[in-house]
Design a protein around this motif. Sequence first.
Motif, mmCIF file in Angstrom:
data_model
loop_
_atom_site.group_PDB
_atom_site.id
_atom_site.type_symbol
_atom_site.label_atom_id
_atom_site.label_comp_id
_atom_site.label_asym_id
_atom_site.label_seq_id
_atom_site.Cartn_x
_atom_site.Cartn_y
_atom_site.Cartn_z
ATOM 1 N N ILE A 265 6.765 -12.807 -13.485
ATOM 2 C CA ILE A 265 7.185 -11.353 -13.594
ATOM 3 C C ILE A 265 6.032 -10.754 -14.249
ATOM 4 N N THR A 266 5.232 -9.995 -13.659
ATOM 5 C CA THR A 266 4.230 -9.182 -14.022
ATOM 6 C C THR A 266 4.184 -7.721 -14.089
ATOM 7 N N GLY A 267 4.532 -6.972 -15.020
ATOM 8 C CA GLY A 267 4.280 -5.658 -15.007
ATOM 9 C C GLY A 267 5.594 -4.855 -14.020
ATOM 10 N N ARG A 268 5.188 -4.650 -12.986
ATOM 11 C CA ARG A 268 6.335 -4.004 -11.843
ATOM 12 C C ARG A 268 6.430 -4.990 -10.919
ATOM 13 N N ASP B 81 0.883 -1.098 0.168
ATOM 14 C CA ASP B 81 0.037 -0.124 0.043
ATOM 15 C C ASP B 81 0.960 1.235 -0.071
ATOM 16 N N VAL B 82 2.142 1.159 0.642
ATOM 17 C CA VAL B 82 2.893 2.450 0.683
ATOM 18 C C VAL B 82 3.591 2.515 -0.686
ATOM 19 N N ALA B 83 3.981 1.242 -1.394
ATOM 20 C CA ALA B 83 4.402 1.489 -2.944
ATOM 21 C C ALA B 83 3.401 2.232 -3.552
ATOM 22 N N ASP B 84 2.104 1.534 -3.622
ATOM 23 C CA ASP B 84 1.018 2.200 -4.524
ATOM 24 C C ASP B 84 0.876 3.679 -4.263
ATOM 25 N N ARG C 7 17.899 -9.677 -9.160
ATOM 26 C CA ARG C 7 19.036 -8.666 -10.017
ATOM 27 C C ARG C 7 17.967 -8.226 -11.284
ATOM 28 N N GLN C 8 17.114 -8.920 -11.700
ATOM 29 C CA GLN C 8 16.401 -8.294 -12.762
ATOM 30 C C GLN C 8 15.608 -7.065 -12.307
ATOM 31 N N ALA C 9 15.010 -7.132 -11.017
ATOM 32 C CA ALA C 9 14.204 -6.145 -10.258
ATOM 33 C C ALA C 9 15.239 -5.114 -10.025
ATOM 34 N N LEU C 10 16.138 -5.014 -9.892
ATOM 35 C CA LEU C 10 17.187 -3.945 -9.504
ATOM 36 C C LEU C 10 17.623 -3.243 -10.429
ATOM 37 N N LYS C 11 17.142 -3.651 -11.613
ATOM 38 C CA LYS C 11 17.702 -2.924 -12.906
ATOM 39 C C LYS C 11 17.336 -1.451 -13.106
ATOM 40 N N ILE D 199 8.136 -3.783 -7.191
ATOM 41 C CA ILE D 199 7.662 -4.741 -5.884
ATOM 42 C C ILE D 199 8.681 -6.106 -6.550
ATOM 43 N N PHE D 200 9.235 -6.740 -5.250
ATOM 44 C CA PHE D 200 10.056 -7.766 -5.323
ATOM 45 C C PHE D 200 9.410 -8.616 -3.997
ATOM 46 N N SER D 201 8.695 -9.930 -4.319
ATOM 47 C CA SER D 201 8.304 -10.470 -3.218
ATOM 48 C C SER D 201 8.344 -11.941 -3.569
ATOM 49 N N ALA D 202 7.841 -12.782 -2.512
ATOM 50 C CA ALA D 202 7.835 -14.230 -2.621
ATOM 51 C C ALA D 202 6.387 -14.494 -3.342
#
Length: 371
Positions: free
Chosen positions: A48-51, A24-27, A79-83, A39-42
């Motif tokens: 991998i969908t959108g952000r 909710d903070v990110a949104d 590593r992909q998310a960090l780009k 967003i990176f989570s389990a």
Amino acid sequence: MKKILFATHENLELTAVSKAMFLDVADYLESELNYKTIIFSAAENKKITGRHFKFERKTQGKIDFQSILASIKAFFVFRQALKDVDLVVFRSYPSMALFSLIVKLKKKKIVFDTRGLFFDELVDSGKVSLRWSKFFDFIERNLLKISSTIICVTNYQKSHYVEKYKLDPNNFLVIPNGAKKVPVHDDKSNNEDAISLCYLGSLVKWHAPELVCGFCVELEKRDIKFKLDVITKDTNGAHKYFSRLQSVKIYSHDYRNRPIRFDYGFCFIQGGVSKDVCYPVKFNEYVASGTKVLALDNVLEVNKIIRKYDLGIVLKGKNIKEIVDQFLLSLRTTNTELNPLPYELTFDFQLSQYASVLENIFKDKVCSGTY
């Protein structure tokens, strides 16, 4: 446009607290303040969908070989998310411990949203031996030192870090787990026939479900009329604790977004130093719903706020009969009208503090603060 990666080791679909306090903070930052958020989570399966970058993790809340293997695989997704991101916000220790080194090597800034004393919790809960404490201290000290800003849930947690590791207090910010201001979905308070009580949340031992059940058993022995609602995702586990009570209702419910008002809500916490400095999410949610809070005297921040704003009853000691004595005595003197949730305990305040943190970091300003 600044790009921020929000990283957690948890499955947001299985952890309501993380979803509310993290996603909710990110949104909000993306929709209202024009930041680009990732967003990176389990999740149950890698996707991998959108952000949203999800790594596969089949276990939840466990430390075993399967969890370690999942973390190694997650590194490649991270590593992909960090780009191309400018800053990474880590929620809690595991994600910070696993992925912060690569972030630092790439010279990106870090916000460490600790949410408590994770290593101390491991020891307090008995999941790991006390002999690991010095090793954990070494890791903790370095995680704190590489962070641009460290977010604590209480002033006591901040003081704990500063005093233990002799760190600069200006690198810390205190942001409690805020509650949303939404209309009350149902009102079960002020019933003349019985006191309405609520146990909200998980059944981990530091939430003291056994003590809460013992408290209610003692009320029954004294012929005190009450009704207990146990609101939890773990309904099977709740039946093991509470089914022996005569008047109990066990169910799952989205309490955060559809609050229910009770006369009193249990916010008992047990444990070592990790619990002394904690700030339970359900505390503010009770208050936002108009429910008075029942708390033990060991959680310093909760006790201070209850007394400051007259939000409930602080019970002293560990003997159930003595605790119940204090509760029944307080019933005659406690104001039944609840004061409104102070702004500094709302989710809106939490969002505003996050916005200030990021603005100051990107302007290279000091981010220290308290509430």
